[in-house]
Design a protein around this motif. Structure first.
Motif, PDB file in Angstrom:
ATOM      1  N   VAL A  42     -15.465 -49.223 -23.006  1.00  0.00           N
ATOM      2  CA  VAL A  42     -15.637 -47.892 -22.438  1.00  0.00           C
ATOM      3  C   VAL A  42     -17.034 -47.797 -21.770  1.00  0.00           C
ATOM      4  N   VAL A  43     -17.292 -47.361 -20.334  1.00  0.00           N
ATOM      5  CA  VAL A  43     -18.581 -47.234 -20.085  1.00  0.00           C
ATOM      6  C   VAL A  43     -19.484 -46.279 -20.686  1.00  0.00           C
ATOM      7  N   LYS A  44     -20.720 -46.937 -20.589  1.00  0.00           N
ATOM      8  CA  LYS A  44     -21.771 -45.976 -21.080  1.00  0.00           C
ATOM      9  C   LYS A  44     -22.035 -44.706 -20.210  1.00  0.00           C
ATOM     10  N   GLY A  45     -22.450 -43.577 -21.079  1.00  0.00           N
ATOM     11  CA  GLY A  45     -22.811 -42.659 -20.104  1.00  0.00           C
ATOM     12  C   GLY A  45     -21.828 -41.188 -20.720  1.00  0.00           C
ATOM     13  N   GLY A  46     -22.144 -40.152 -19.913  1.00  0.00           N
ATOM     14  CA  GLY A  46     -21.392 -39.059 -20.338  1.00  0.00           C
ATOM     15  C   GLY A  46     -20.250 -38.705 -19.539  1.00  0.00           C
ATOM     16  N   ILE A  47     -19.933 -37.464 -19.332  1.00  0.00           N
ATOM     17  CA  ILE A  47     -18.534 -37.081 -18.594  1.00  0.00           C
ATOM     18  C   ILE A  47     -18.703 -37.586 -17.099  1.00  0.00           C
ATOM     19  N   ARG A  48     -19.802 -37.376 -16.521  1.00  0.00           N
ATOM     20  CA  ARG A  48     -20.069 -37.924 -15.195  1.00  0.00           C
ATOM     21  C   ARG A  48     -19.730 -39.324 -14.841  1.00  0.00           C
ATOM     22  N   GLU A  49     -20.441 -40.197 -15.761  1.00  0.00           N
ATOM     23  CA  GLU A  49     -19.929 -41.686 -15.686  1.00  0.00           C
ATOM     24  C   GLU A  49     -18.554 -41.844 -15.896  1.00  0.00           C
ATOM     25  N   GLN A  50     -18.001 -41.305 -17.014  1.00  0.00           N
ATOM     26  CA  GLN A  50     -16.824 -41.573 -17.426  1.00  0.00           C
ATOM     27  C   GLN A  50     -15.655 -41.001 -16.380  1.00  0.00           C
ATOM     28  N   THR A  51     -15.867 -39.884 -15.872  1.00  0.00           N
ATOM     29  CA  THR A  51     -15.117 -39.499 -14.800  1.00  0.00           C
ATOM     30  C   THR A  51     -15.164 -40.692 -13.578  1.00  0.00           C
ATOM     31  N   ARG A  52     -16.277 -40.889 -13.253  1.00  0.00           N
ATOM     32  CA  ARG A  52     -16.396 -41.865 -12.246  1.00  0.00           C
ATOM     33  C   ARG A  52     -15.444 -43.149 -12.397  1.00  0.00           C
ATOM     34  N   GLN A  53     -15.693 -43.626 -13.551  1.00  0.00           N
ATOM     35  CA  GLN A  53     -14.681 -44.846 -13.824  1.00  0.00           C
ATOM     36  C   GLN A  53     -13.461 -44.632 -13.939  1.00  0.00           C
ATOM     37  N   VAL A  54     -12.882 -43.513 -14.613  1.00  0.00           N
ATOM     38  CA  VAL A  54     -11.398 -43.058 -14.480  1.00  0.00           C
ATOM     39  C   VAL A  54     -10.922 -43.067 -13.118  1.00  0.00           C
ATOM     40  N   MET A  55     -11.660 -42.399 -12.127  1.00  0.00           N
ATOM     41  CA  MET A  55     -11.224 -42.359 -10.828  1.00  0.00           C
ATOM     42  C   MET A  55     -11.166 -43.760 -10.117  1.00  0.00           C
ATOM     43  N   GLU A  56     -12.112 -44.519 -10.461  1.00  0.00           N
ATOM     44  CA  GLU A  56     -12.146 -46.159  -9.570  1.00  0.00           C
ATOM     45  C   GLU A  56     -10.963 -46.534 -10.432  1.00  0.00           C
ATOM     46  N   ASN A  57     -10.739 -46.354 -11.857  1.00  0.00           N
ATOM     47  CA  ASN A  57      -9.340 -47.289 -12.210  1.00  0.00           C
ATOM     48  C   ASN A  57      -7.996 -46.651 -11.578  1.00  0.00           C
ATOM     49  N   ILE A  58      -8.026 -45.392 -11.271  1.00  0.00           N
ATOM     50  CA  ILE A  58      -6.815 -44.598 -10.616  1.00  0.00           C
ATOM     51  C   ILE A  58      -6.796 -45.247  -9.223  1.00  0.00           C
ATOM     52  N   LYS A  59      -7.931 -45.245  -8.437  1.00  0.00           N
ATOM     53  CA  LYS A  59      -7.984 -45.793  -6.971  1.00  0.00           C
ATOM     54  C   LYS A  59      -7.584 -47.301  -7.336  1.00  0.00           C
ATOM     55  N   ALA A  60      -7.715 -48.145  -8.079  1.00  0.00           N
ATOM     56  CA  ALA A  60      -7.290 -49.356  -8.068  1.00  0.00           C
ATOM     57  C   ALA A  60      -5.808 -49.644  -8.354  1.00  0.00           C
ATOM     58  N   VAL A  61      -5.335 -48.764  -9.114  1.00  0.00           N
ATOM     59  CA  VAL A  61      -3.713 -48.728  -9.444  1.00  0.00           C
ATOM     60  C   VAL A  61      -3.099 -48.324  -8.369  1.00  0.00           C
ATOM     61  N   LEU A  62      -3.632 -47.220  -7.595  1.00  0.00           N
ATOM     62  CA  LEU A  62      -2.942 -46.685  -6.432  1.00  0.00           C
ATOM     63  C   LEU A  62      -2.817 -47.677  -5.278  1.00  0.00           C
ATOM     64  N   GLU A  63      -4.245 -48.389  -5.328  1.00  0.00           N
ATOM     65  CA  GLU A  63      -4.252 -49.423  -4.231  1.00  0.00           C
ATOM     66  C   GLU A  63      -3.206 -50.749  -4.287  1.00  0.00           C
ATOM     67  N   ALA A  64      -3.161 -50.998  -5.677  1.00  0.00           N
ATOM     68  CA  ALA A  64      -2.145 -51.920  -5.906  1.00  0.00           C
ATOM     69  C   ALA A  64      -0.805 -51.893  -5.534  1.00  0.00           C
ATOM     70  N   ALA A  65      -0.449 -50.614  -5.420  1.00  0.00           N
ATOM     71  CA  ALA A  65       0.909 -50.267  -4.991  1.00  0.00           C
ATOM     72  C   ALA A  65       0.999 -49.682  -3.731  1.00  0.00           C
ATOM     73  N   GLY A  66       0.021 -49.756  -2.887  1.00  0.00           N
ATOM     74  CA  GLY A  66      -0.193 -49.402  -1.604  1.00  0.00           C
ATOM     75  C   GLY A  66      -0.280 -48.079  -1.112  1.00  0.00           C
ATOM     76  N   TYR A  67      -0.859 -47.370  -2.138  1.00  0.00           N
ATOM     77  CA  TYR A  67      -1.263 -45.934  -1.887  1.00  0.00           C
ATOM     78  C   TYR A  67      -2.762 -45.689  -1.685  1.00  0.00           C
ATOM     79  N   THR A  68      -3.163 -44.395  -1.496  1.00  0.00           N
ATOM     80  CA  THR A  68      -4.574 -44.052  -1.610  1.00  0.00           C
ATOM     81  C   THR A  68      -4.634 -42.774  -2.335  1.00  0.00           C
ATOM     82  N   LEU A  69      -5.835 -42.349  -2.505  1.00  0.00           N
ATOM     83  CA  LEU A  69      -5.913 -41.051  -3.409  1.00  0.00           C
ATOM     84  C   LEU A  69      -5.565 -39.917  -2.344  1.00  0.00           C
ATOM     85  N   GLU A  70      -5.552 -40.160  -1.039  1.00  0.00           N
ATOM     86  CA  GLU A  70      -4.890 -38.973  -0.241  1.00  0.00           C
ATOM     87  C   GLU A  70      -3.543 -38.950  -0.553  1.00  0.00           C
TER      88      GLU A  70
END
Length: 124
Positions: A42-70
């Protein structure tokens, strides 16, 4: 026909589930928590750092399937404490030009005692 999506660029599932499932033009991304896929921790820090990591993880899964955040049309957000809503929302909103529909709720407890978990549905 359903297709299992997996990428090393997002945390490995910690249970019997897939990172995402693609069915037709829809992608269902499992809840992502703020685990750094490189360290497995788990990344260190508070809600801001954790939210950023969650969104980067989602972005990675989307990209693996050929999708984007859009392509995200719906987000399901679980917060350990709704008092962190404003801070989480500031980071979350940086990831979307056109925000998807969303549900945000407070959860009694999240895996690994993290502060946030987010699941999304994408369509293209």
């Amino acid at each position: 026909m359903k297709e299992v999506i997996y990428t090393e660029n997002a945390p490995k599932p910690i249970g019997p589930y897939s990172q995402a499932i693609k069915v037709g033009n829809m992608l269902f991304v499992s809840g992502q928590i703020p685990v750094d896929p490189k360290t497995g921790e788990v990344v260190k820090g508070g809600i801001r750092e954790q939210t950023r990591q969650v969104m980067e993880n989602i972005k990675a899964v989307l990209e693996a399937a050929g999708y984007t955040l859009e392509d995200v049309v719906m987000a399901f957000v679980f917060l350990a404490d709704l008092n962190t809503f404003q801070e989480y929302n500031e980071v979350y909103s940086q990831y979307f030009k056109k925000p998807p529909a969303r549900v945000t709720v407070q959860a009694a407890r999240l895996p690994k005692d993290v502060l946030i978990e987010v699941a999304v549905i994408a369509v293209r």
